[in-house]
Design a protein around this motif. Structure first.
Motif, PDB file in Angstrom:
ATOM      1  N   VAL A   1      26.441   6.714 -18.180  1.00  0.00           N
ATOM      2  CA  VAL A   1      27.137   7.996 -18.248  1.00  0.00           C
ATOM      3  C   VAL A   1      26.129   9.071 -18.615  1.00  0.00           C
ATOM      4  N   ASP A   2      26.115  10.186 -17.867  1.00  0.00           N
ATOM      5  CA  ASP A   2      25.213  11.271 -18.263  1.00  0.00           C
ATOM      6  C   ASP A   2      25.916  12.601 -18.442  1.00  0.00           C
ATOM      7  N   ASP A   3      27.226  12.608 -18.291  1.00  0.00           N
ATOM      8  CA  ASP A   3      27.989  13.840 -18.512  1.00  0.00           C
ATOM      9  C   ASP A   3      28.747  13.731 -19.840  1.00  0.00           C
ATOM     10  N   PRO A   4      28.366  14.548 -20.828  1.00  0.00           N
ATOM     11  CA  PRO A   4      29.026  14.457 -22.134  1.00  0.00           C
ATOM     12  C   PRO A   4      30.527  14.762 -22.052  1.00  0.00           C
ATOM     13  N   ALA A   5      30.948  15.452 -20.997  1.00  0.00           N
ATOM     14  CA  ALA A   5      32.364  15.804 -20.878  1.00  0.00           C
ATOM     15  C   ALA A   5      33.187  14.684 -20.234  1.00  0.00           C
ATOM     16  N   ASP A   6      32.539  13.604 -19.839  1.00  0.00           N
ATOM     17  CA  ASP A   6      33.222  12.471 -19.189  1.00  0.00           C
ATOM     18  C   ASP A   6      34.408  12.001 -20.047  1.00  0.00           C
ATOM     19  N   HIS A   7      35.583  11.986 -19.450  1.00  0.00           N
ATOM     20  CA  HIS A   7      36.787  11.668 -20.231  1.00  0.00           C
ATOM     21  C   HIS A   7      36.829  10.227 -20.721  1.00  0.00           C
ATOM     22  N   ARG A   8      36.055   9.377 -20.088  1.00  0.00           N
ATOM     23  CA  ARG A   8      36.033   7.980 -20.544  1.00  0.00           C
ATOM     24  C   ARG A   8      35.423   7.846 -21.942  1.00  0.00           C
ATOM     25  N   LEU A   9      34.753   8.928 -22.397  1.00  0.00           N
ATOM     26  CA  LEU A   9      34.122   8.894 -23.734  1.00  0.00           C
ATOM     27  C   LEU A   9      35.007   9.556 -24.802  1.00  0.00           C
ATOM     28  N   ASP A  10      36.225   9.918 -24.428  1.00  0.00           N
ATOM     29  CA  ASP A  10      37.053  10.720 -25.337  1.00  0.00           C
ATOM     30  C   ASP A  10      37.329  10.040 -26.681  1.00  0.00           C
ATOM     31  N   ASP A  11      37.346   8.725 -26.693  1.00  0.00           N
ATOM     32  CA  ASP A  11      37.631   8.041 -27.966  1.00  0.00           C
ATOM     33  C   ASP A  11      36.479   8.133 -28.965  1.00  0.00           C
ATOM     34  N   PHE A  12      35.350   8.674 -28.522  1.00  0.00           N
ATOM     35  CA  PHE A  12      34.202   8.821 -29.418  1.00  0.00           C
ATOM     36  C   PHE A  12      33.884  10.284 -29.701  1.00  0.00           C
ATOM     37  N   ARG A  13      34.799  11.169 -29.293  1.00  0.00           N
ATOM     38  CA  ARG A  13      34.488  12.593 -29.327  1.00  0.00           C
ATOM     39  C   ARG A  13      34.731  13.202 -30.714  1.00  0.00           C
ATOM     40  N   ASP A  14      33.792  14.064 -31.150  1.00  0.00           N
ATOM     41  CA  ASP A  14      33.984  14.879 -32.354  1.00  0.00           C
ATOM     42  C   ASP A  14      34.389  14.039 -33.560  1.00  0.00           C
ATOM     43  N   LEU A  15      33.580  13.066 -33.884  1.00  0.00           N
ATOM     44  CA  LEU A  15      33.926  12.116 -34.951  1.00  0.00           C
ATOM     45  C   LEU A  15      34.101  12.788 -36.307  1.00  0.00           C
ATOM     46  N   ASN A  16      33.498  13.952 -36.488  1.00  0.00           N
ATOM     47  CA  ASN A  16      33.634  14.632 -37.783  1.00  0.00           C
ATOM     48  C   ASN A  16      34.625  15.782 -37.776  1.00  0.00           C
ATOM     49  N   SER A  17      35.169  16.096 -36.606  1.00  0.00           N
ATOM     50  CA  SER A  17      36.052  17.247 -36.514  1.00  0.00           C
ATOM     51  C   SER A  17      37.384  16.947 -37.201  1.00  0.00           C
ATOM     52  N   VAL A  18      37.779  17.844 -38.082  1.00  0.00           N
ATOM     53  CA  VAL A  18      38.929  17.583 -38.946  1.00  0.00           C
ATOM     54  C   VAL A  18      40.204  17.279 -38.151  1.00  0.00           C
TER      55      VAL A  18
ATOM     56  N   VAL B   1      20.355   9.409 -26.145  1.00  0.00           N
ATOM     57  CA  VAL B   1      20.578   9.889 -27.514  1.00  0.00           C
ATOM     58  C   VAL B   1      21.199  11.284 -27.484  1.00  0.00           C
ATOM     59  N   GLU B   2      20.736  12.123 -26.549  1.00  0.00           N
ATOM     60  CA  GLU B   2      21.206  13.510 -26.494  1.00  0.00           C
ATOM     61  C   GLU B   2      22.670  13.575 -26.046  1.00  0.00           C
ATOM     62  N   VAL B   3      23.011  12.813 -25.026  1.00  0.00           N
ATOM     63  CA  VAL B   3      24.405  12.811 -24.562  1.00  0.00           C
ATOM     64  C   VAL B   3      25.325  12.290 -25.657  1.00  0.00           C
ATOM     65  N   MET B   4      24.892  11.213 -26.323  1.00  0.00           N
ATOM     66  CA  MET B   4      25.689  10.676 -27.426  1.00  0.00           C
ATOM     67  C   MET B   4      25.929  11.721 -28.503  1.00  0.00           C
ATOM     68  N   ALA B   5      24.871  12.436 -28.887  1.00  0.00           N
ATOM     69  CA  ALA B   5      24.991  13.451 -29.945  1.00  0.00           C
ATOM     70  C   ALA B   5      25.990  14.525 -29.537  1.00  0.00           C
ATOM     71  N   GLU B   6      25.964  14.876 -28.252  1.00  0.00           N
ATOM     72  CA  GLU B   6      26.888  15.917 -27.800  1.00  0.00           C
ATOM     73  C   GLU B   6      28.337  15.412 -27.842  1.00  0.00           C
ATOM     74  N   VAL B   7      28.540  14.177 -27.522  1.00  0.00           N
ATOM     75  CA  VAL B   7      29.890  13.613 -27.524  1.00  0.00           C
ATOM     76  C   VAL B   7      30.422  13.491 -28.950  1.00  0.00           C
ATOM     77  N   VAL B   8      29.662  12.833 -29.843  1.00  0.00           N
ATOM     78  CA  VAL B   8      30.188  12.560 -31.180  1.00  0.00           C
ATOM     79  C   VAL B   8      30.085  13.781 -32.100  1.00  0.00           C
ATOM     80  N   GLY B   9      29.268  14.757 -31.729  1.00  0.00           N
ATOM     81  CA  GLY B   9      29.220  15.986 -32.525  1.00  0.00           C
ATOM     82  C   GLY B   9      28.084  16.028 -33.525  1.00  0.00           C
TER      83      GLY B   9
END
Lengths: 270, 270
Positions: free
Chosen positions: A8-25, A85-93
């Motif tokens: 996966v190279d698109d951080p907006a890929d919906h298949r990654l949604d379960d890992f998105r914004d791990l720190n967002s309240v 690493v960069e795509v992951m960082a963008e996904v998880v925040g």
């Protein structure tokens, strides 16, 4: 066996949604108010999740972590989304040092009867509402031969991401159940043959080593309350014995997870 | 006895400079790269600082905390700068729940000879570079009758604010010294009659209870390394015995402060 790797190279890929914004309240996937997912972080904890009853439905990680995890992932059908690493960082925040995540839905909770079956030693927690302490207690329980953990009233969610991480994944492996009726489930434990030991700094309590020494052939449930308030009066009353750790003069208490470790250790020692 | 209370309502007041921007990377007073001050937070820890060799030269707190601290402050000459919650927050850079701070300069460090004198049990740390673990080790040392802590190479600053806080102030009360020559100071400890016990998960090591049971009448120094790497080869070689905590199957290690607590507990138990 093959591993289901998907690049996966698109951080907006919906298949990654379960890992998105791990720190967002408002969107944290590991909060019951969010999706209530269980999130494992790092090679060791992901491997423990794979070996547990929390079956991951997706993983997100770097190629390096995939190599390290490969022996544990053989035969695991869940996709491993491989990203930079960069795509992951963008996904998880944020930048995730551990380099790999897994997500699992919560399976049905175990019942009190299920976790008691065959158990020699239980830890019973009341009012332990700090995720770090909870995680440490599970790590100590796993390392020191406690068979299961029972939650009385007022405990925090053991499947919260921080608790999973601090436990080194043992919260996924050590069985736990929530008491449905509190404190009457304590009497149910006693009916099942458990001796209820209430940990308390009260001066009338008996020394840990004395009590454990007398109960080698018995089933034991070790009751612990939060640092500060300790166990409630009703739990102290329900117990068979009050037990204390001998403290040096001028000191009052130990951290609850440390006190738990000493009780568990004394139990294995006896 | 009177307390030297000074009301302050200007957050820019220079008399409060030692409490300014406690979280700011470049100005933190508790970093040796800053002023190297020792900062105590909260009623309990400030009271312990007052009772310690770290004499506070200034305090900053609310009126409520002053009332709680009053019995401990009688005869203390340092000024108590009394301020509102809002002024305090502006000075320290965040809302400080604990409501009171004290600042002390670092006194001369104790020597190895000083902390060894009369000691029955020492904790000797190598490579413990996590402030939270360091603080927990001091709390456990205080509660479980360890007389002093010795720092070998690679340890973090025990007087860093977070370490002081996690230790519940015991880092100010339990004497500590830095080894000047490492690992040769280990041999000096042995010349002073200490038996050197190296904590390690290695399978050849002897069980904790066995070793401690044999050393009841001896002086003991308990050596511990950081989680993960553990003790260095040279420290393991210098020790009189390798000692392990019996772990349950499928688990590898405990947190270093927890392992320390078990060793200290076994020592008090013997």
């Amino acid at each position: 066996m093959t591993i289901n790797v998907i690049d996966v190279d698109d951080p907006a890929d919906h298949r990654l949604d379960d890992f998105r914004d791990l720190n967002s309240v408002d969107r944290r996937p590991d909060l019951p108010s969010g999706k209530g997912l269980v999130i494992a972080e790092g090679v060791l904890v992901v491997a423990r999740m794979v070996a547990s009853r929390f079956t991951p439905h997706a993983m997100l990680g770097t190629d390096r972590r995939l190599t390290e995890l490969a022996p544990d992932l053989a035969g695991v059908p869940a996709p491993y989304y491989r990203a930079s690493v960069e795509v992951m960082a963008e996904v998880v925040g944020f930048h995730l040092n551990r380099g790999v995540l897994a997500a699992a839905r919560r399976p049905a909770e175990l019942s009190l009867a299920e976790v008691c079956e065959g158990a020699r030693t239980l830890a019973v927690l009341e009012g332990v509402n700090d995720h770090e302490n909870l995680g440490s207690i599970f790590r100590n329980a796993a390392g020191l031969d406690v068979d299961a953990v029972v939650f009385g009233q007022g405990c925090a969610d053991p499947l919260y991401r921080r608790a999973v991480r601090v436990s080194m994944g043992h919260v996924l492996l050590v069985p736990f159940a929530r008491a449905q009726n509190w404190p009457s489930d304590l009497y149910r434990l006693r009916d099942n043959g458990f001796r209820l030991l209430a940990m308390t700094p009260q001066s009338g309590a008996k020394p840990l080593s004395t009590v454990m020494g007398e109960l080698v052939d018995e089933r034991v449930a070790i009751l612990m309350g939060a640092e500060g308030p300790g166990l409630t009066e009703q739990s102290l009353r329900a117990s068979d014995a009050k037990v204390r750790i001998q403290m040096a003069r001028g000191t009052d208490s130990l951290n609850v997870a440390t006190a738990a470790a000493l009780a568990f250790y004394e139990r294995t020692r006896s």
